[in-house]
Design a protein around this motif. Sequence first.
Motif, PDB file in Angstrom:
ATOM      1  N   ASP A 137     -38.723 -12.087 -11.024  1.00  0.00           N
ATOM      2  CA  ASP A 137     -37.738 -11.021 -11.197  1.00  0.00           C
ATOM      3  C   ASP A 137     -38.371  -9.963 -12.091  1.00  0.00           C
ATOM      4  N   PRO A 138     -37.752  -8.799 -12.238  1.00  0.00           N
ATOM      5  CA  PRO A 138     -38.385  -7.738 -13.022  1.00  0.00           C
ATOM      6  C   PRO A 138     -38.738  -8.156 -14.440  1.00  0.00           C
ATOM      7  N   ASP A 181     -42.610  -8.321 -15.824  1.00  0.00           N
ATOM      8  CA  ASP A 181     -43.029  -7.523 -16.984  1.00  0.00           C
ATOM      9  C   ASP A 181     -43.598  -8.420 -18.079  1.00  0.00           C
ATOM     10  N   ARG A 235     -38.500  -7.742  -1.314  1.00  0.00           N
ATOM     11  CA  ARG A 235     -38.053  -7.139  -2.577  1.00  0.00           C
ATOM     12  C   ARG A 235     -39.116  -7.299  -3.659  1.00  0.00           C
ATOM     13  N   MET A 241     -41.124  -4.460  -5.877  1.00  0.00           N
ATOM     14  CA  MET A 241     -41.094  -4.537  -7.335  1.00  0.00           C
ATOM     15  C   MET A 241     -42.500  -4.505  -7.920  1.00  0.00           C
ATOM     16  N   GLU A 247     -44.303  -1.069  -8.041  1.00  0.00           N
ATOM     17  CA  GLU A 247     -43.879  -0.119  -9.070  1.00  0.00           C
ATOM     18  C   GLU A 247     -44.574  -0.333 -10.410  1.00  0.00           C
ATOM     19  N   ARG A 248     -45.419  -1.361 -10.521  1.00  0.00           N
ATOM     20  CA  ARG A 248     -46.027  -1.706 -11.798  1.00  0.00           C
ATOM     21  C   ARG A 248     -47.550  -1.610 -11.737  1.00  0.00           C
TER      22      ARG A 248
END
Length: 358
Positions: free
Chosen positions: A93-94, A98, A134, A138, A141-142
């Motif tokens: 998950d985000p 991270d 998904r 995600m 984007e990183r």
Amino acid sequence: MKYEPKALIAEVTHRCPLHCVYCSNPLEMQRRSEELSTADWISIFQQAGEMGVLQLHLTGGEPLARTDIAELVKAGRAARLYINLITSGVGLDPGKLDALIDAGLDHIQLSFQDIEEGPANEFSGTRSHALKLRMAAMIRERRVGFTLNMVVHRSNLDRLEEMIAFAEQSGAQRVEIAHVQYYGWALKNREALLPTRAQVDRSIEIVEAARERLKGRLRIDFVLPDYYAKYPKPCMNGWGHQQMLIDPVGQVLPCHAAGVIPGLEFSSTREHPLRWIWEESPAINRFRDESWMPEPCKNCDRRTRDFGGCRCQAFLLTGDAAATDPVCTLAPSHKVIEDILGQVNGAKQNWVYRIDPI
């Protein structure tokens, strides 16, 4: 000859939410209760760094099943290793992503079973395809290296162009299109997975055209099925030459499938230092040099390029781990491959699913 380890494949768990019909994990997997602790893995990574290992591949099973995965990434970074996470994306998950990046994660490999949801979920034995889409968005984007792993076989190879198109727009820097290799559950499902020669030839054409079109934009690595090769692959770049694998309970192997070979006892990091295992343990040294080689390998000019092929495949197909890999057209046992390929068009798709241990 001195062999310098360059990469450590850390199977931190055999637990996995998927039940893939081509899974190459061992059929007898290690239980959660017997897995190495966080402290055990931290010590292993430190030892690996001191030995000159450069790359750490965190895999499983599903490495995200470990609640200490961010701590393991941090430990790999402290050991000055380049850290690659090989994952199904289930459990990501985000916030967790991270945390992994903050801990020092360099690269993620996200696996896909197909480009269409129905077949993808069938092949994985679970409804995970929508989640993977998904997760890909995600990750894009990183600021982290990103590879897509597309596993191809007889039942999905005709959608290869669509897979490459998805990879092109996914934001990944690299896509690995890997034909199934026949170990573990893939061997049990070989009749349903092995593609026809026409499919293989067409896949080569598609990949070559895509490489030319996407040059400088997307790197495409392509792994052909061994059974269609003229000569065997240099499996793991040589048995105990450059890479080692440590399973969830601490056994050190030269590759993921070596446990199928009877008579080999793999030393454990719970009992020996990693350097001793790499340099001295009997199993790692068993097929390391050329002394074990039969003819025609012994006097073949290719012996320093393909090392006689895969020892595990030789055992699975002939019952003798010291035989020339039967995929080699020069091997005395090559007829076993010819017979398998001769039957491929009559294969029935009856899947045998992998079920994890408790």
